[in-house]
Design an enzyme around this catalytic site. Structure first.
Site, PDB file in Angstrom:
ATOM      1  N   LYS A 110     -10.732   1.424  13.255  1.00 51.19           N
ATOM      2  CA  LYS A 110     -11.804   1.847  12.344  1.00 51.19           C
ATOM      3  C   LYS A 110     -12.603   3.019  12.894  1.00 51.19           C
ATOM      4  CE  LYS A 110     -12.477  -2.223   9.472  1.00 51.19           C
ATOM      5  NZ  LYS A 110     -13.380  -3.232   8.934  1.00 51.19           N
ATOM      6  N   LYS A 191      -1.508  -5.633   3.569  1.00 47.80           N
ATOM      7  CA  LYS A 191      -2.090  -6.757   2.828  1.00 47.80           C
ATOM      8  C   LYS A 191      -2.975  -6.224   1.694  1.00 47.80           C
ATOM      9  CE  LYS A 191      -6.394  -7.551   5.213  1.00 47.80           C
ATOM     10  NZ  LYS A 191      -7.507  -8.396   5.101  1.00 47.80           N
ATOM     11  N   LYS A 194      -9.745  -5.314   0.012  1.00 47.43           N
ATOM     12  CA  LYS A 194     -10.932  -4.893  -0.745  1.00 47.43           C
ATOM     13  C   LYS A 194     -11.189  -3.425  -0.553  1.00 47.43           C
ATOM     14  CE  LYS A 194     -13.784  -8.718   0.604  1.00 47.43           C
ATOM     15  NZ  LYS A 194     -13.949  -8.323   2.000  1.00 47.43           N
TER      16      LYS A 194
END
Ligand code: AQP
Length: 320
Positions: A110, A191, A194
């Site tokens: 990230k 996956k 969101k």
């Protein structure tokens, strides 16, 4: 009985993966003491819109209720409303090495290419450890992406106990069945997520039926032309079969075409989401009800959290 904690970040776009992989297991395990935590503090570790975090926090709480989480049996809490999380976070930071936090894969991923990395992104796993330890949690359902963080929580708890005396329950990770990992419909190697910038691979829990129909109709398949459960060679088709199995609670039958499979998946998903959407609409009419549920969840779990912090303060050398 062992307490279980499941976390949800209020980052928007709740999807079918969250329902199948996390909310349903939570509902299924309501005979044991459980906490559903909305991790609003964690959502501040990346660029965020303050009004959206607040709205999303209430939305996640409402969706949890709509999905069948019973607040009489499972405490639904907003992380930031229980200050013991952040107090314990600091104490645990004093038992964690900088290198331990910096080598977390999620931090590396990230922060990579990001010019303004928040310090909270580095310390996120320590806050996660506090979330778990403060409630004397014995079991934490974790997917692959969180298993390294859970390992760190175990390491910190064990080290703290060894250095300052038995203070924390050392939590265990429990793995969701592999079948409960729902993949992105547009890119089944990832996956369903969101935060994915594209909605093309996501079945939103509150999306209208027509949007869901289109997303499933456009789901990536392959050129094999046969419907087979083969994760390595037919990941898109296999994901659709997994969704069908999870939504219909039975083994999928035979399909003569991808179109037929997609139609059945659409029907099964609709059957699962229609009551969730309806209940969500009902609950949304009275937002004060959801706020009250969060207040009750807080009142329920806070005494134990306060006791854990008191023990940790005592052990580490602070005045109580
Ligand atoms: N695709 C998925 N299949 C099954 N379970 C999933 N979960 C998330 N994605 C899938 C589970 O949902 C719970 C809440 O997840 P979170 O809010 O902590 O977010 P996350 O795990 O980081 O995944 P998301 O929801 O896709 O969010 P972003 O995109 O922000 O990373 C967890 O129990 C998680 O395992």
């Amino acid at each position: 009985m062992t307490r279980r904690l499941t976390g949800f970040q209020p980052t928007g776009n709740l999807h079918l993966g969250n329902l199948i992989g996390a909310m349903r297991p939570l509902v299924a395990a309501q005979d044991r003491p459980s906490i559903a935590m909305i991790a609003d503090l964690h959502s501040l570790t990346m660029e965020h819109d303050p009004a959206r975090v607040r709205d999303n926090t209430l939305t996640v709480a409402t969706v949890l209720l709509a999905a069948g989480v019973d607040p009489g049996r499972t405490a639904i809490i907003a992380q930031s409303q229980i200050p013991e999380h952040t107090e314990l976070h600091y104490l645990l930071e004093c038992a964690t090495g900088y290198g331990e936090a910096a080598r977390m894969i999620q931090f590396k991923e990230k922060s990579q290419g990001n010019t303004s990395v928040r310090l909270s992104l580095l310390t996120y796993p320590v806050l996660m450890a506090a979330d778990i330890l403060v409630h004397d949690t014995g079991q934490v359902p974790v997917g692959d992406d969180q298993s390294q963080h859970l390992e760190l929580a175990r390491t910190i708890a064990t080290r703290f106990n060894a250095r300052y005396g038995k203070t924390f329950t050392v939590p265990e990770g429990i793995r969701p069945e592999s079948a409960s990992r729902i993949m992105d419909l547009a890119d089944p190697s990832r996956k369903m997520s969101k935060s994915s910038p594209s909605a093309a691979g996501r079945i939103g829990l509150l999306d209208p039926p027509e949007t869901i129909r289109k997303v499933i109709a456009r789901a990536v398949t392959d050129t094999a032309g046969v419907v087979r459960h083969d994760r390595d060679n037919q990941p898109g088709v296999t994901n659709l079969l997994e969704i069908l199995r999870a939504c219909s609670d039975r083994e999928p039958g035979e399909f003569t075409s991808y179109g037929a499979l997609k139609r059945e998946v659409t029907e099964a998903v609709e059957a699962v989401l229609t009551p969730v959407r309806a209940r969500y609409a009902e609950l949304s009419e009275d937002p004060s009800h959801v706020r009250k549920i969060l207040a009750e969840g807080k009142a329920w779990v806070q005494p134990r959290a306060a006791e854990t912090v008191r023990r940790a303060r005592e052990a580490i050398g602070l005045l109580n």
